[in-house]
Enzyme design. Structure first.
Site, PDB file in Angstrom:
ATOM      1  CG  ASN A 204       5.552  20.045   8.145  1.00 32.04           C
ATOM      2  OD1 ASN A 204       5.117  18.907   8.015  1.00 32.04           O
ATOM      3  ND2 ASN A 204       6.035  20.749   7.121  1.00 32.04           N
TER       4      ASN A 204
ATOM      5  CG  ASP B 224       3.711  25.808   2.210  1.00 33.38           C
ATOM      6  OD1 ASP B 224       3.956  25.125   1.187  1.00 33.38           O
ATOM      7  OD2 ASP B 224       4.445  25.797   3.217  1.00 33.38           O
TER       8      ASP B 224
END
Length: 254
Positions: A9, A109
């Protein structure tokens, strides 16, 4: 060479592995999202500046937790590199030696972190990832991902504090010597950074108490070096853990 792309992000991390080690790593701001040409230029320039050949790339693996970027990430390199790519997601999870009961709820992730922890350390592990979010991934020696905890990351916490108050300044992520602030900047640093030290220590203690046994604790993420008092609680700080997970997933799927 393997090109690994980890889109989070805050940053997109590009890593190049030559078969023995990660020889280069570059970061690009995730937002605002650029067009495909800008990513092509970024990749081409970094390869040229480091005397690398795009034609030497024989594998690409991509992890993304930013859905609006997925289309670009899957295509932008296609004019530069001729090889197959893997865009990891739940459809591949049953081919891995790690097990999750919620394949559609866990970020790619975190799956990469779990893969690296399981394959590299071969024991019960807690992976503490200091990124946009602060995450704790609990991986048992069997490869079972017992669960994940997610809290706001350091930068996220400070931005939320500053963004929702009228008179507090944004401050650098520097751990003050004292836990008691002597001015506004130090007060924020002490409250957030020393507060996070206590939170991580407490979370590790609670996880291991609930599990009834000790776990190897591995830290990773771009901000893993900030909270230095925690380093004595970590068995290892591995800044390339997520990239290593992507590399190991690529090897397994290949």
């Amino acid at each position: 060479m393997l090109l690994a792309i980890d889109a989070g992000n805050t940053n997109i991390v590009f890593g190049v592995h030559d078969g023995n080690a990660w020889i280069h790593e570059w970061r690009f701001n995730t937002l605002p999202i650029k067009n495909q040409i800008e990513y092509e230029v970024f990749l081409r320039l970094n390869f040229m500046e480091n005397d690398l050949k795009l034609s030497d790339v024989d594998g690409i693996i991509i992890s993304s937790v930013v859905p609006q970027m997925n289309g670009i990430l899957a295509e932008f390199w296609s004019n530069l590199i001729e090889c197959e790519h893997v865009f990891i997601g739940p459809k591949y999870y049953d081919q891995l030696p790690i097990i999750t009961s919620n394949p559609h709820s866990i970020g790619t992730d975190l799956m990469a972190n779990a893969m690296a922890a399981h394959c590299l350390y071969k024991t019960d592990c807690i992976v503490v990832d200091f990124g946009t979010a602060l995450t704790f991934t609990v991986v048992e020696a069997s490869g079972n991902i017992h669960g994940v905890n997610i809290a706001p990351g350091l930068k996220t916490a400070i931005k939320a504090l500053v963004g929702n108050t009228a008179q507090l300044p944004e401050v650098p992520l520097e751990l003050p010597a004292s836990v008691i602030g002597k001015n506004t900047v130090h007060a924020i640093q002490a409250g957030v950074l020393w507060g996070y030290v206590s939170m991580v220590e407490g979370m590790l203690d609670r996880i291991q108490k609930e599990m009834g046994r000790n776990f190897k604790v591995v830290a990773t993420g771009g901000l893993s070096s900030v909270l230095t008092p925690l380093h004595e609680r970590f068995d290892e700080v591995n800044r390339h853990l997520t990239l290593d997970g992507l590399r190991l997933i690529h090897e397994r799927l290949k």
